[in-house]
Design an enzyme around this catalytic site. Structure first.
Site, mmCIF file in Angstrom:
data_model
loop_
_atom_site.group_PDB
_atom_site.id
_atom_site.type_symbol
_atom_site.label_atom_id
_atom_site.label_comp_id
_atom_site.label_asym_id
_atom_site.label_seq_id
_atom_site.Cartn_x
_atom_site.Cartn_y
_atom_site.Cartn_z
ATOM 1 N N HIS A 1 37.247 60.254 -1.750
ATOM 2 C CA HIS A 1 35.980 60.946 -1.993
ATOM 3 C C HIS A 1 35.909 62.187 -1.122
ATOM 4 O O HIS A 1 36.372 62.172 0.011
ATOM 5 C CB HIS A 1 34.787 60.028 -1.686
ATOM 6 N N ASP B 1 33.201 54.843 -8.548
ATOM 7 C CA ASP B 1 33.647 54.933 -9.929
ATOM 8 C C ASP B 1 34.715 53.914 -10.288
ATOM 9 O O ASP B 1 34.883 53.563 -11.453
ATOM 10 C CB ASP B 1 34.139 56.353 -10.235
HETATM 11 N N1 CMC Z 1 45.395 59.097 -4.835
HETATM 12 C C1 CMC Z 1 46.417 59.492 -4.040
HETATM 13 N N2 CMC Z 1 46.299 60.405 -3.043
HETATM 14 C C2 CMC Z 1 45.099 60.934 -2.850
HETATM 15 C C3 CMC Z 1 43.975 60.575 -3.621
HETATM 16 C C4 CMC Z 1 44.163 59.612 -4.648
HETATM 17 N N3 CMC Z 1 43.138 59.235 -5.412
HETATM 18 N N4 CMC Z 1 42.904 61.266 -3.202
HETATM 19 C C5 CMC Z 1 43.308 62.033 -2.197
HETATM 20 N N5 CMC Z 1 44.643 61.838 -1.970
HETATM 21 C C6 CMC Z 1 45.444 62.463 -0.911
HETATM 22 C C7 CMC Z 1 45.808 63.876 -1.267
HETATM 23 O O1 CMC Z 1 47.032 63.940 -1.939
HETATM 24 C C8 CMC Z 1 45.880 64.518 0.095
HETATM 25 O O2 CMC Z 1 47.090 64.146 0.698
HETATM 26 P P1 CMC Z 1 47.848 65.120 1.763
HETATM 27 O O3 CMC Z 1 46.840 65.428 2.814
HETATM 28 O O4 CMC Z 1 48.986 64.299 2.222
HETATM 29 O O5 CMC Z 1 48.222 66.333 0.962
HETATM 30 C C9 CMC Z 1 44.742 63.838 0.859
HETATM 31 O O6 CMC Z 1 44.612 62.536 0.253
HETATM 32 C C10 CMC Z 1 43.409 64.552 0.817
HETATM 33 O O7 CMC Z 1 43.126 64.841 -0.541
HETATM 34 P P2 CMC Z 1 42.152 66.012 -1.010
HETATM 35 O O8 CMC Z 1 42.399 66.288 -2.455
HETATM 36 O O9 CMC Z 1 42.273 67.167 -0.063
HETATM 37 O O10 CMC Z 1 40.746 65.362 -0.802
HETATM 38 P P3 CMC Z 1 39.405 65.863 -1.451
HETATM 39 O O11 CMC Z 1 38.347 65.427 -0.532
HETATM 40 O O12 CMC Z 1 39.472 67.302 -1.806
HETATM 41 O O13 CMC Z 1 39.379 65.052 -2.829
HETATM 42 C C11 CMC Z 1 38.799 63.541 -4.532
HETATM 43 C C12 CMC Z 1 38.489 64.059 -3.119
HETATM 44 C C13 CMC Z 1 37.706 62.545 -4.923
HETATM 45 C C14 CMC Z 1 38.753 64.701 -5.547
HETATM 46 C C15 CMC Z 1 40.168 62.869 -4.534
HETATM 47 O O14 CMC Z 1 40.197 61.814 -3.612
HETATM 48 C C16 CMC Z 1 40.593 62.387 -5.906
HETATM 49 O O15 CMC Z 1 41.146 63.149 -6.683
HETATM 50 N N6 CMC Z 1 40.326 61.073 -6.235
HETATM 51 C C17 CMC Z 1 40.590 60.545 -7.530
HETATM 52 C C18 CMC Z 1 39.484 60.942 -8.516
HETATM 53 C C19 CMC Z 1 38.211 60.146 -8.291
HETATM 54 O O16 CMC Z 1 38.197 58.927 -8.160
HETATM 55 N N7 CMC Z 1 37.066 60.876 -8.295
HETATM 56 C C20 CMC Z 1 35.743 60.282 -8.151
HETATM 57 C C21 CMC Z 1 35.112 60.564 -6.836
HETATM 58 S S1 CMC Z 1 33.539 59.710 -6.631
HETATM 59 C C22 CMC Z 1 32.493 60.600 -7.701
HETATM 60 C C23 CMC Z 1 31.125 60.899 -7.160
HETATM 61 O O17 CMC Z 1 30.795 60.690 -5.987
HETATM 62 O O18 CMC Z 1 30.302 61.419 -7.913
#
Ligand code: CMC
Length: 431
Positions: A308, A366
């Site tokens: 998240h 989710d």
């Molecule tokens: N699976 C594998 N690796 C992940 C994931 C995941 N779901 N999420 C983050 N990472 C890794 C990412 O590769 C990165 O690794 P590194 O630092 O080694 O490069 C690190 O964790 C940080 O990731 P980020 O993309 O910089 O983190 P973010 O805060 O920008 O992204 C997110 C948050 C929710 C977009 C992401 O975790 C994601 O894509 N999750 C899957 C989609 C999902 O479930 N979305 C629903 C969120 S809840 C909705 C709501 O609150 O309304």
């Protein structure tokens, strides 16, 4: 505003001005940069709003590090346990929990507005038979201002209240009709003997040819999903509602803008993506392969329903809904079906995996809401529509708060321009 200030200095050490710090009631303070341009002739640059508070609000508070979420100061855990979706709507809109009489009256008003103008039913017929229910919902909500233009004067408090009630009351009807239309089934009128969530399930699954009784466990699970998704501070769709509304457009147009933003897979589409991913994984035996893919830097695959942007320790909504999800699967005898078995095994493996622990990646709301909706028999393309239904209360509360803010102005961000510098027009024959 306190006396705290942030001083600005040039690289030569010359003081260029000072920016006041505004204190919140709970959580981080903010630097007031409204006069920055006047003092320095510079703008701030923050694409994605990573460090920018776009407004002042007293509705919802999130602490991502501690994993806390409050609606009007009430912890989401307590609301999930003791409240109902309609009571949360009242709380979000009015700032206080209602007394018994006020709640009864609010429930009655919402119930009285559940039907939609008959002409709206015909409006659906203009859509293609195989349209996505989210496309239909977006179009119908946008069109509400054409049907209810007796209540769209945003400076009239009565109009605003009526529009708020209409939107909350009619969203389940509009959502269920969008599904029925794509199924080619007759629309079911709302049954005002039923509660809010029960009524939605009735309009989704009943049909005139047979009696359908809503399972109370399913109705409670649906109500819980609505409570947990009712508001979430200044996320993309809420900010869209505020920005659209800041121009003075009518409430139905503003909420339609929010629905459009929510539709994107990075926002409202995640729980649908969870189920699609589980279907792709297929069996428990394949999980390790997909977990390795999610960890690989060379592979863009991510475990949907994990991680998240704000919650870096745990998503408080996920803790609540996880328990409800397990209880529902048990009560429906679904725990051993391949999809749910794969989900629960994936949850176990990921929670024990060093990569996921180090990266603070936990199942989010989710992951479980996707499983619950699937267990309730809700088709995948309705997941985001249900999210929109839930978030309508938050959107309206935030829209209304914005209009009441004496400092409210049209939202008009500036930019860092990196295009061509001024140059003379070139005649077509000389290009
Ligand atoms: N699976 C594998 N690796 C992940 C994931 C995941 N779901 N999420 C983050 N990472 C890794 C990412 O590769 C990165 O690794 P590194 O630092 O080694 O490069 C690190 O964790 C940080 O990731 P980020 O993309 O910089 O983190 P973010 O805060 O920008 O992204 C997110 C948050 C929710 C977009 C992401 O975790 C994601 O894509 N999750 C899957 C989609 C999902 O479930 N979305 C629903 C969120 S809840 C909705 C709501 O609150 O309304």
């Amino acid at each position: 505003m306190g006396d705290k200030k942030i001083f600005l200095y040039s690289t030569e050490g010359e003081e260029q001005g000072a920016l006041p710090v505004i204190e919140g009631s709970y959580g981080p303070d903010v630097i007031d940069v409204q006069n920055l341009h006047e003092q320095t002739e510079m703008f701030t640059f923050d694409p994605g709003y990573l460090s920018t508070a776009s407004c002042e609000s007293s509705i919802t508070y999130i602490d991502g590090d501690k994993g806390e979420l409050y609606y009007r100061g009430y912890a989401i855990e307590e609301l999930a346990k003791q409240s109902s979706y309609l009571e949360c709507c009242y709380l979000l809109l009015n700032g206080e929990l209602p007394g018994a009489d006020a709640l009864g009256e609010f429930e009655m008003i919402i119930t009285e507005h559940t039907m939609v103008n008959e002409a709206i039913r015909r409006f659906y017929e203009g859509m293609r038979y195989d349209a996505h229910p989210m496309a239909i919902t977006l179009g119908v909500v946008g069109a509400l201002s054409a049907f209810y233009h007796d209540s769209i004067d945003i400076r009239n408090p009565k109009h605003r209240t009526i529009s708020a009630h209409r939107l909350i009351a009619k969203m389940p009807t509009i959502a269920a009709y969008s599904y029925k239309y794509t199924m080619g089934q007759p629309f079911m009128y709302p049954n005002n003997q039923l509660g809010y969530s029960e009524n939605f399930l009735h309009m989704m699954f009943a049909n005139p040819a047979f009696e359908y009784k809503v399972n109370p466990v399913a109705a409670r699970a649906m109500d819980l999903i609505l409570i947990l998704h009712a508001d979430h501070e200044q996320n993309a769709s809420t900010s869209t509602v505020r920005l659209a509304g800041s121009s003075g457009t009518n409430p139905f147009a503003s909420i339609a803008a929010g629905i459009a933003s929510l539709w994107g897979p990075a926002h409202g589409g995640a729980n649908e993506a969870v189920i699609r991913m589980l279907e792709e994984i297929g069996t428990k035996e394949s999980i390790v392969h997909y977990v390795e893919r999610a960890k690989s830097k060379e592979d863009s695959f991510r475990l949907m329903g994990f991680g998240h942007r704000v919650y870096k320790n745990h998503d408080p909504r996920a803790r609540i809904i996880r328990k409800a999800c397990y209880e529902l699967l048990d009560s429906l005898n679904e725990r051993d079906t391949p999809l749910f078995e794969t989900a629960l095994e994936l949850e176990r493996i990921a929670l024990e995996d060093d990569y996921f622990i180090e990266h603070k990646l936990y199942p989010n709301v989710d992951f479980y809401s996707g499983l619950i909706l699937k267990a309730l028999g809700i088709p995948l393309n309705m997941f985001t529509v249900i999210f929109a239904m839930a978030r309508t209360a938050g959107w309206i509360a935030q829209w209304s708060e914005m209009l009441d803010d004496p400092a409210q102005r049209i939202g008009r961000p500036r930019q860092l321009y990196t295009g061509a510098t001024p140059r003379p027009y070139v005649e077509i024959g000389e290009r």
